[in-house]
Design a protein around this motif. Sequence first.
Motif, PDB file in Angstrom:
ATOM      1  N   MET A  75       0.697  -1.540  -0.137  1.00 16.93           N
ATOM      2  CA  MET A  75      -0.201  -0.413  -0.054  1.00 16.93           C
ATOM      3  C   MET A  75       0.966   1.287   0.109  1.00 16.93           C
ATOM      4  O   MET A  75       1.717   1.125   0.535  1.00 16.93           O
ATOM      5  CB  MET A  75      -0.935  -0.027   1.484  1.00 16.93           C
ATOM      6  N   LYS A  76       0.690   2.219  -0.896  1.00 18.06           N
ATOM      7  CA  LYS A  76       1.037   3.434  -0.918  1.00 18.06           C
ATOM      8  C   LYS A  76       0.056   5.046  -1.467  1.00 18.06           C
ATOM      9  O   LYS A  76      -0.944   5.029  -1.825  1.00 18.06           O
ATOM     10  CB  LYS A  76       2.041   3.348  -1.836  1.00 18.06           C
ATOM     11  N   ILE A 132      -1.029   2.765  10.459  1.00 21.02           N
ATOM     12  CA  ILE A 132      -1.007   3.558   9.507  1.00 21.02           C
ATOM     13  C   ILE A 132      -0.040   3.257   8.343  1.00 21.02           C
ATOM     14  O   ILE A 132       0.882   3.189   8.309  1.00 21.02           O
ATOM     15  CB  ILE A 132      -0.652   5.218  10.153  1.00 21.02           C
ATOM     16  N   PRO A 133      -0.628   3.196   7.321  1.00 21.54           N
ATOM     17  CA  PRO A 133       0.011   2.915   6.359  1.00 21.54           C
ATOM     18  C   PRO A 133       0.298   3.897   5.315  1.00 21.54           C
ATOM     19  O   PRO A 133       0.378   4.750   5.663  1.00 21.54           O
ATOM     20  CB  PRO A 133      -0.802   1.909   4.974  1.00 21.54           C
ATOM     21  N   ASP A 134       2.273   3.647   5.422  1.00 22.80           N
ATOM     22  CA  ASP A 134       2.553   4.403   4.173  1.00 22.80           C
ATOM     23  C   ASP A 134       2.448   5.975   4.725  1.00 22.80           C
ATOM     24  O   ASP A 134       2.725   6.863   4.403  1.00 22.80           O
ATOM     25  CB  ASP A 134       2.429   5.130   3.087  1.00 22.80           C
ATOM     26  N   ILE A 135       3.298   5.627   6.240  1.00 26.36           N
ATOM     27  CA  ILE A 135       2.825   7.072   7.138  1.00 26.36           C
ATOM     28  C   ILE A 135       4.242   7.941   6.575  1.00 26.36           C
ATOM     29  O   ILE A 135       4.510   9.059   6.294  1.00 26.36           O
ATOM     30  CB  ILE A 135       2.547   6.865   8.537  1.00 26.36           C
ATOM     31  N   ASP A 136       5.445   7.551   6.635  1.00 31.01           N
ATOM     32  CA  ASP A 136       6.474   8.364   5.555  1.00 31.01           C
ATOM     33  C   ASP A 136       6.386   8.948   4.799  1.00 31.01           C
ATOM     34  O   ASP A 136       6.709   9.778   4.660  1.00 31.01           O
ATOM     35  CB  ASP A 136       7.398   7.051   6.556  1.00 31.01           C
ATOM     36  N   SER A 137       5.490   8.993   3.872  1.00 27.16           N
ATOM     37  CA  SER A 137       4.833   8.808   2.639  1.00 27.16           C
ATOM     38  C   SER A 137       4.394   9.870   2.692  1.00 27.16           C
ATOM     39  O   SER A 137       4.424  11.631   1.949  1.00 27.16           O
ATOM     40  CB  SER A 137       4.625   8.152   1.272  1.00 27.16           C
ATOM     41  N   LEU A 138       3.296  10.312   3.765  1.00 28.03           N
ATOM     42  CA  LEU A 138       2.817  10.875   3.826  1.00 28.03           C
ATOM     43  C   LEU A 138       2.947  12.174   4.550  1.00 28.03           C
ATOM     44  O   LEU A 138       2.970  12.993   4.167  1.00 28.03           O
ATOM     45  CB  LEU A 138       1.637  10.843   4.558  1.00 28.03           C
ATOM     46  N   TYR A 189      -4.651   9.253  -3.152  1.00 28.60           N
ATOM     47  CA  TYR A 189      -5.465   8.269  -2.648  1.00 28.60           C
ATOM     48  C   TYR A 189      -4.337   7.455  -1.685  1.00 28.60           C
ATOM     49  O   TYR A 189      -3.316   6.625  -2.723  1.00 28.60           O
ATOM     50  CB  TYR A 189      -6.120   7.278  -3.313  1.00 28.60           C
ATOM     51  N   LEU A 190      -4.859   6.843  -0.683  1.00 31.37           N
ATOM     52  CA  LEU A 190      -3.763   5.776  -0.104  1.00 31.37           C
ATOM     53  C   LEU A 190      -4.415   3.858  -0.977  1.00 31.37           C
ATOM     54  O   LEU A 190      -5.347   3.805  -0.609  1.00 31.37           O
ATOM     55  CB  LEU A 190      -3.802   6.176   1.432  1.00 31.37           C
ATOM     56  N   GLY A 191      -3.817   3.483  -1.412  1.00 34.67           N
ATOM     57  CA  GLY A 191      -4.218   2.117  -1.621  1.00 34.67           C
ATOM     58  C   GLY A 191      -2.668   1.435  -2.842  1.00 34.67           C
ATOM     59  O   GLY A 191      -1.645   1.049  -2.252  1.00 34.67           O
ATOM     60  N   LEU A 192      -3.437   0.585  -3.950  1.00 33.42           N
ATOM     61  CA  LEU A 192      -2.633   0.034  -4.905  1.00 33.42           C
ATOM     62  C   LEU A 192      -1.906   0.630  -5.867  1.00 33.42           C
ATOM     63  O   LEU A 192      -2.569   1.920  -5.756  1.00 33.42           O
ATOM     64  CB  LEU A 192      -3.393  -1.413  -5.194  1.00 33.42           C
ATOM     65  N   ASP A 193      -1.562   0.103  -7.178  1.00 33.09           N
ATOM     66  CA  ASP A 193      -1.184   1.254  -8.186  1.00 33.09           C
ATOM     67  C   ASP A 193      -2.478   2.156  -8.290  1.00 33.09           C
ATOM     68  O   ASP A 193      -3.200   1.621  -8.371  1.00 33.09           O
ATOM     69  CB  ASP A 193      -0.546   0.708  -9.030  1.00 33.09           C
TER      70      ASP A 193
END
Length: 627
Positions: free
Chosen positions: A1-2, A64-70, A197-201
């Motif tokens: 997830m990203k 929390i998925p991909d929090i570093d990217s956020l 959006y947080l999700g798949l590709d």
Amino acid sequence: MKWSFANNGGGEESGFHHAGVETFKGRQQSLAREIIQNSLDARVDQNKPVKVHFEVVQLKRKSIPDIDSLTSTFKQCAKYWSTDAKARKFFKEAEKLSVQPTVAALKIGDYNTSGLLGDDDDRKGNWFNLIRCSGSSSKLSGEGGSFGIGKNAPFAASKMRVVLYSTYNSDGGHAFQGVGRLVTHQDGKTKLQATGYLGLDNGNAIRSKTEVPKEFRRSEKGTDVVVLGFDVSPDWESDLIRSVLDSFWPAIHFQDLEVEVGDTVISAKTLDTLLDRFSSDEDFTAHMYYRAFTSPEVIESEQKLPSLKEVSLKLLAGQPDSPKRVAMIRKTGMVIELKQFRSVVPFCGVFMCRNNSGNAILRDMEPPRHDEWNPDHPEKGANRAAYREFVEYIREQLAKLAPQNTEKTLTIPELSQFLPDDEDSPEQGFDGSPDETPGKPEGFTRKPEEKKIDGRPMRQGRKAQPDSVNPGAGDSDMEQAGDGDGDGGGGGGQGDNGGGGGDGGVGQGDGKSKQGKGRSGGAGSKPIVPVRFRAFPSDPSGSSCCVIVSPEKPIKSEVLLYIVAVGDDTSSSLDLTSATTGVGQQLSVNADGSIGPIQFPTKGSLTLDLMLKKPRRFALEVVAHEA
């Protein structure tokens, strides 16, 4: 997830002030209205209530998925909009929140609902319209929202403008997605769009139950909305409870809805207690309308209107604290607005339209915030006929609350001075007979006779001079001045407060007395009491009148009141047979024409019922002295 933010591709840039988010900014009550409205629209079992839970949770950062990217995105937003002080400050604070070990979030879950149906590309599904599209709605005619604007309310409550959605729908499918409504920003040399959006590709939602993070996976059908970075104030629970009570007490009363806020359950069983709990709050009125709806003393009517079809109205009249407003409610059981109506009788009312065709018309009249029925919405004049229907219906029912007036119409004295000349329309006296005397003010059929008080005639003028009705000896620095114009003709000097010299001004209708400085012929030995007053006839014959008097400032001593008739060019005292208070207490009518001594109530006004020896019509002036 990203997290995925699409390439802006030379498109329009989006700044910090997102129109949809700004609509609900600072309005936490809108969060409850929009969320619960959507849940009511998705109700599955009509025999059971929809349940909505509000709770604050502390999410571990690593959950929390991909929090570093956020976090990195917040930094890019602050840098790209460094010239916008508000945007820079917001995203700097969002960045700080995102690196904390835990992140506060408001989790809102609904039950006995269908969940969000449809996939990422299904334009008819409510998943697509809620998450993947802006400014659209899949709602049907009988449902609550219709603009797709309310979906922005959770973002307005987030210090990050990030919301996570998780659903388990009636088709047995799971979906999870994160949405960030940020600003246009730049990653390296690539300019990216504001919404991510947080999700798949390509930002596609997670559709496999096992891939949905455990913290956000639904086990019961319905939808969770998780507001990241929620501002957990000390009053967040009470604010949300009040909002639910204000907006949804009808739905709760009908057992269509139950809401939990923290540990507080709002249901049909607890509704009365919770309404009473907040009833002492200054700006809380829901308990009044609930009382009007449930009281055995309520006056109820039902009617079938041409456009709106079956409607009902309940009115509770006579309560002194009644707001003179009607709660306007349609099918969802949500209070749309508290509409004000004029009435001589205090009242509180509830108007309801729950049939499908009428509900569709009323919904069409609502703006994005669903807080009024506007006859010019969605375009000018579009729904004026329907609007006129329910307004006239309510007014007709309110008119029945007032006692019927059997008295004939009276002409207001001197009203013609403020109206255009109409030579073809003869003026009339108070009794309705024509007054043929040219130049005579409207309402005076004869000149009031001049009388003498203590051997001295009343001075000509438009207001009684206080020292003429209460003679004595000595000078005083007090003078009575009333609202209105006066040419002055007495011995008083120019008043310090702008009152005219001499006899002062007319005191017709609403009156006000002020202190001024001047000479007095003796009444100054008893200080003047500045008062306000109103006078009006009690019966058509003119044999009695009612005068309401109140001091401008509290006074502990007793007073004498002088009631004086003022005419076009003369003034005279009244010939009274009796004077009583509004509660029936007999008062003394003295030889000099005064009434009293009287003690003013500590609060409010004093009502006097005066009986005259001869029926007459005139304007009145009230003069008060300490006894």
